[in-house]
Scaffold this motif. Structure first.
Motif, short mmCIF file in Angstrom:
data_model
loop_
_atom_site.label_atom_id
_atom_site.label_comp_id
_atom_site.label_asym_id
_atom_site.label_seq_id
_atom_site.Cartn_x
_atom_site.Cartn_y
_atom_site.Cartn_z
N PRO A 6 0.86 -1.06 -0.19
CA PRO A 6 0.12 -0.03 0.15
C PRO A 6 0.81 1.18 -0.05
N PHE A 7 0.35 2.35 -0.25
CA PHE A 7 1.09 3.69 -0.25
C PHE A 7 0.99 3.89 1.21
N THR A 8 2.06 3.84 1.67
CA THR A 8 2.30 4.42 3.29
C THR A 8 2.85 5.88 3.15
N ALA A 9 2.28 6.74 4.01
CA ALA A 9 2.92 8.15 4.27
C ALA A 9 3.87 8.47 5.05
N PHE A 10 4.23 7.63 5.78
CA PHE A 10 5.68 7.83 6.90
C PHE A 10 6.85 7.47 6.23
N ASN A 11 6.81 6.79 4.95
CA ASN A 11 8.31 6.48 4.67
C ASN A 11 8.64 7.02 3.31
N PHE A 12 9.40 8.12 3.30
CA PHE A 12 9.58 8.79 2.20
C PHE A 12 10.81 9.34 1.91
N ALA A 13 11.31 9.64 0.88
CA ALA A 13 12.36 10.42 0.54
C ALA A 13 12.51 11.55 -0.27
#
Length: 159
Positions: A6-13
């Motif tokens: 799923p698209f998780t909003a907490f793990n990004f760069a």
């Protein structure tokens, strides 16, 4: 069958590149990223004598403004980029926002922003008692936005 993340909003760069070099402009980590958005103005045309429908035409697209908050960095590259953009208004950069799956390595999706220019750069309040971060807020205007969805079969690890 591979798992669909799923698209998780907490793990990004977020990576910002200026010019033709492959080297990132800045190595900073941000706690929040907002403003990846597109909206389209729809033109409505009514045909005379036809009362049961409307004709909808695509209009111009409006893009948001990327806002990065509470960042940490070990250099002043963002400040130099802002100052360089003031002295050279045609200077642009490209950015990519990558969303990772729960494992922190598999790319779920990415957004490519082109021809970016810094709009606002804000330092944190200076307080000797608090261990504040280096960048409170960075706002970036962009000219184009492209979404790259990753299918389960081509979600190669990237990080």
């Amino acid at each position: 069958m591979p798992r669909i993340y799923p698209f998780t909003a907490f793990n990004f760069a977020v990576e910002i590149n200026r010019g033709e070099s492959a080297k990132p402009l800045v190595s900073a980590a941000f706690a929040e990223c907002d403003g990846i958005e597109m909206s389209m103005e729809v033109k409505t045309i009514r045909e005379g004598g036809v009362n049961d429908r409307q004709i909808r035409l695509n209009g111009p697209v409006a893009l948001g403004q990327l806002t990065l908050k509470r960042g940490m960095t070990d250099n002043f590259d963002l400040w130099h980029w802002f100052q360089d953009s003031v002295s050279n208004p045609r200077l642009r950069a490209n950015a990519e926002v990558v969303m990772y799956a729960e494992d922190g390595k598999t790319v779920s999706a990415s957004f490519q922003l082109s021809r970016c220019v810094p709009v606002k750069l804000k330092a944190p309040a200076l307080n000797a008692r608090d261990g504040q971060v280096a960048v409170e807020e960075l706002q970036v205007a962009y000219e184009t936005l492209r979404f790259n969805g990753i299918t389960p079969n081509d979600g190669a690890a990237k990080k």
